[in-house]
Design a protein around this motif. Structure first.
Motif, PDB file in Angstrom:
ATOM      1  N   ASP A 123       0.869  -1.190   0.000  1.00 49.74           N
ATOM      2  CA  ASP A 123       0.000   0.000   0.000  1.00 49.74           C
ATOM      3  C   ASP A 123       0.899   1.231   0.000  1.00 49.74           C
ATOM      4  OD1 ASP A 123      -3.248   0.322   0.970  1.00 49.74           O
ATOM      5  OD2 ASP A 123      -2.012   2.132   1.131  1.00 49.74           O
ATOM      6  N   GLY A 168      -7.721   1.922  -4.503  1.00 55.07           N
ATOM      7  CA  GLY A 168      -8.691   2.833  -5.089  1.00 55.07           C
ATOM      8  C   GLY A 168      -8.720   4.157  -4.349  1.00 55.07           C
ATOM      9  N   ILE A 173     -19.716   0.555   2.168  1.00 61.14           N
ATOM     10  CA  ILE A 173     -19.033  -0.230   3.197  1.00 61.14           C
ATOM     11  C   ILE A 173     -18.353   0.756   4.136  1.00 61.14           C
ATOM     12  CG2 ILE A 173     -17.325  -2.063   3.630  1.00 61.14           C
ATOM     13  CD1 ILE A 173     -19.679  -2.938   1.773  1.00 61.14           C
TER      14      ILE A 173
END
Ligand SMILES: NC(=O)c1ccc[n+]([C@@H]2O[C@H](COP(=O)([O-])OP(=O)(O)OC[C@H]3O[C@@H](n4cnc5c(N)ncnc54)[C@H](O)[C@@H]3O)[C@@H](O)[C@H]2O)c1
Length: 255
Positions: free
Chosen positions: A42, A92, A192
């Motif tokens: 990440d 994203g 979510i």
């Protein structure tokens, strides 16, 4: 075919891209708890809460829209486990407010959203497929969005276009590499509750308004994305490829 136990990943390996938090970390933890030796990558620094085992985790910090970093991360993942079975990509960005209609958007911002949301999918798949072929197959899960299926009431055109493209790319990968025993599916989450969503608390009506339009009247949890993702990666899903799973509490079922 083995029944799905959720702990089917011993002696397997792979890469979870976008594992610095949210859904990516939850999916990575499921793989580690299932015995897989995986690399988590990440752009954020290593988060707290990476599962302790039985699988072994290695965390890499870097930009997954950069091919040099992706190539290195996939190679590290293969070396870490001695094989490469799984690619999960949850990378994203949702830059509402700046990601607007095509008539108003800054072209550089449009391009950056596409680089992060879509190029990262292309790059991770491009480097993962040869590794999967080398060990006789594998499985991919790409995280798209229910916005792949519909337009936005408030335009966020780069996000929507990127998510529609991920769904199509996933189907194409499934067809291209089926003969190599590589499966690929996408997941289309609705709302979510992750860091990405926390900004709705700052909007008028905030969380309440969003929840009210979901038939189940609540946000989903990362566990509710991780479980189905792990199923799609597992051998229990051995005949499932080229499809998408909508996980949205019924939102897209509404007329
Ligand atoms: N949360 C929702 O309601 C929702 C709904 C539909 C789709 N999604 C999608 O689910 C995926 C996961 O989102 P999330 O809700 O867990 O949010 P998140 O923000 O926690 O996860 C996205 C991750 O991508 C990482 N990332 C961003 N740019 C990167 C880069 N250039 N290189 C490497 N990593 C990068 C972020 O650091 C973050 O950890 C995203 O693709 C998102 O678009 C989320």
């Amino acid at each position: 075919m083995k029944p799905f136990t959720g702990r089917d990943f011993a002696n397997r390996g792979g890469l979870v891209a976008g594992a610095g938090g949210g859904m990516g970390l939850a999916i990575a933890n499921g793989l580690i708890e299932g015995g897989a030796d995986i690399v988590l990558a990440d752009i954020k620094p290593e988060p707290e809460g990476i599962a302790e085992g039985p699988g072994r985790a290695l965390y890499l910090e870097g930009d997954l829209s950069d091919e040099g970093f992706v190539r290195a991360a996939v190679a590290r993942a293969r070396d870490h486990a001695g094989r490469f079975d799984y690619l999960v990509n949850t990378v994203g960005v949702w830059w509402g407010g700046r990601d607007v209609s095509v008539v108003d958007i800054e072209p550089d911002l449009w391009r950056r959203v596409l680089e992060i949301n879509l190029d990262s999918m292309m790059l991770t798949a491009r480097h993962a497929v040869p590794m999967m072929r080398a060990n006789g197959g594998g499985a991919m899960v790409l995280i798209s969005s229910i916005q792949a299926l519909r337009g936005d009431a408030v335009a966020q055109d780069a996000y929507g276009a990127s998510k529609g493209a991920i769904r199509a790319l996933s189907k194409s990968l499934a067809i291209q590499f089926a003969a190599d025993n590589i499966r690929c599916n996408s997941i289309l989450p609705g709302y979510i509750w992750t860091e990405m969503m926390h900004r709705v608390d700052g909007e008028p009506g905030g969380r309440e308004n969003k929840q009210n339009i979901i038939p189940l009247k609540r946000f989903g949890t990362v566990a509710e994305i991780a479980g189905p993702s792990l199923f799609l990666l597992s051998d229990a899903a051995s005949f499932i490829t080229g499809t998408e799973l909508i996980i949205d509490g019924g939102t897209t079922a509404l007329p």
